[in-house]
Design a protein around this motif. Sequence first.
Motif, short mmCIF file in Angstrom:
data_model
loop_
_atom_site.label_atom_id
_atom_site.label_comp_id
_atom_site.label_asym_id
_atom_site.label_seq_id
_atom_site.Cartn_x
_atom_site.Cartn_y
_atom_site.Cartn_z
N ILE A 114 76.94 -4.51 38.08
CA ILE A 114 76.11 -3.00 37.40
C ILE A 114 75.69 -2.56 38.47
N HIS A 115 74.83 -3.19 39.10
CA HIS A 115 73.35 -2.76 39.95
C HIS A 115 74.03 -3.02 41.53
N ASP A 116 74.71 -2.90 41.80
CA ASP A 116 75.35 -3.37 43.38
C ASP A 116 75.73 -2.08 43.88
N PRO A 117 75.71 -1.13 45.05
CA PRO A 117 75.88 -0.42 45.12
C PRO A 117 76.57 -0.21 45.85
N ALA A 118 77.46 -1.63 46.38
CA ALA A 118 78.27 -1.43 46.60
C ALA A 118 79.94 -0.87 46.17
N VAL A 119 79.45 -1.03 44.49
CA VAL A 119 80.56 -0.39 43.63
C VAL A 119 80.48 0.96 43.32
N ASP A 120 81.44 1.52 42.97
CA ASP A 120 81.81 2.82 42.24
C ASP A 120 80.76 3.22 41.38
N PHE A 121 79.63 4.42 41.40
CA PHE A 121 78.99 4.09 40.54
C PHE A 121 79.04 4.98 39.32
N ALA A 122 80.10 5.55 39.01
CA ALA A 122 80.87 6.04 38.00
C ALA A 122 81.44 4.37 36.87
N ALA A 123 82.40 3.91 37.63
CA ALA A 123 82.38 2.52 36.79
C ALA A 123 81.78 1.78 36.53
N ARG A 124 80.70 1.80 37.41
CA ARG A 124 79.49 0.68 37.11
C ARG A 124 78.37 1.91 35.92
N HIS A 125 78.39 2.88 35.65
CA HIS A 125 78.01 3.45 34.78
C HIS A 125 78.40 3.36 33.59
N VAL A 126 79.76 3.59 33.21
CA VAL A 126 80.39 3.42 32.50
C VAL A 126 80.35 2.17 31.62
N LEU A 127 80.92 0.89 32.47
CA LEU A 127 80.58 -0.40 32.23
C LEU A 127 79.43 -0.23 31.80
N ALA A 128 78.75 -0.36 31.57
CA ALA A 128 77.15 -0.34 32.04
C ALA A 128 76.99 0.08 30.57
N GLN A 129 77.31 1.43 29.80
CA GLN A 129 77.73 2.25 28.75
C GLN A 129 77.66 0.95 27.65
N ARG A 130 79.38 0.32 28.38
CA ARG A 130 79.66 -0.09 26.42
C ARG A 130 79.52 -1.60 26.48
N LEU A 131 78.38 -2.49 27.58
CA LEU A 131 77.82 -2.97 27.09
C LEU A 131 77.32 -3.15 26.37
N GLY A 132 75.90 -2.07 26.62
CA GLY A 132 74.73 -1.91 25.90
C GLY A 132 73.70 -2.87 26.89
N LEU A 133 74.35 -2.02 28.15
CA LEU A 133 72.75 -2.80 29.45
C LEU A 133 72.69 -1.61 29.69
N PRO A 134 71.19 -1.72 30.24
CA PRO A 134 70.40 -1.16 31.20
C PRO A 134 70.97 -0.17 31.98
N ALA A 135 71.32 1.69 32.46
CA ALA A 135 72.67 2.16 33.11
C ALA A 135 71.67 1.83 34.60
N PRO A 136 72.99 1.57 35.82
CA PRO A 136 72.39 1.49 36.94
C PRO A 136 71.59 2.90 37.56
N THR A 137 70.89 2.69 38.63
CA THR A 137 70.35 3.93 39.42
C THR A 137 71.37 4.04 40.35
N PRO A 138 71.44 5.26 40.55
CA PRO A 138 72.86 6.42 41.22
C PRO A 138 71.88 5.73 42.89
N THR A 139 72.43 5.24 43.57
CA THR A 139 72.34 5.44 44.99
C THR A 139 72.17 6.69 45.58
N PRO A 140 71.53 7.43 46.90
CA PRO A 140 70.59 8.34 47.32
C PRO A 140 72.62 9.15 47.70
N ALA A 141 73.49 8.40 48.05
CA ALA A 141 74.83 8.75 48.92
C ALA A 141 75.70 9.68 47.12
N ALA A 142 75.33 8.56 46.09
CA ALA A 142 75.92 9.13 44.54
C ALA A 142 75.56 9.79 44.36
N ARG A 143 73.64 10.23 44.25
CA ARG A 143 73.17 11.70 43.50
C ARG A 143 73.86 12.35 43.81
#
Length: 75
Positions: free
Chosen positions: A39-68
């Motif tokens: 979830i916190h690996d910036p090499a993986v698509d931010f949207a996918a990591r964010h949705v996975l974190a939400q579905r599992l009830g885990l803290p959301a990842p911080t977007p990388t500057p490029a994702a922002r």
Amino acid sequence: MSRPKATANTSSPQSPDLRSAENDLQRLRGCLRTVAEFIHDPAVDFAARHVLAQRLGLPAPTPTPAARQAKEATQ
């Protein structure tokens, strides 16, 4: 002959069920650690990591500057 009572200083043999439960818990903690790393690996698509974190009830990842920047560009 009576058995000595287990105290904090002595170890008592664990039941097979307790040992099995502890092994399962250790395995689940390892899985959770792996998922958190993903979830916190910036090499993986931010949207996918964010949705996975939400579905599992885990803290959301911080977007990388490029994702922002990409998110701001779509808004």
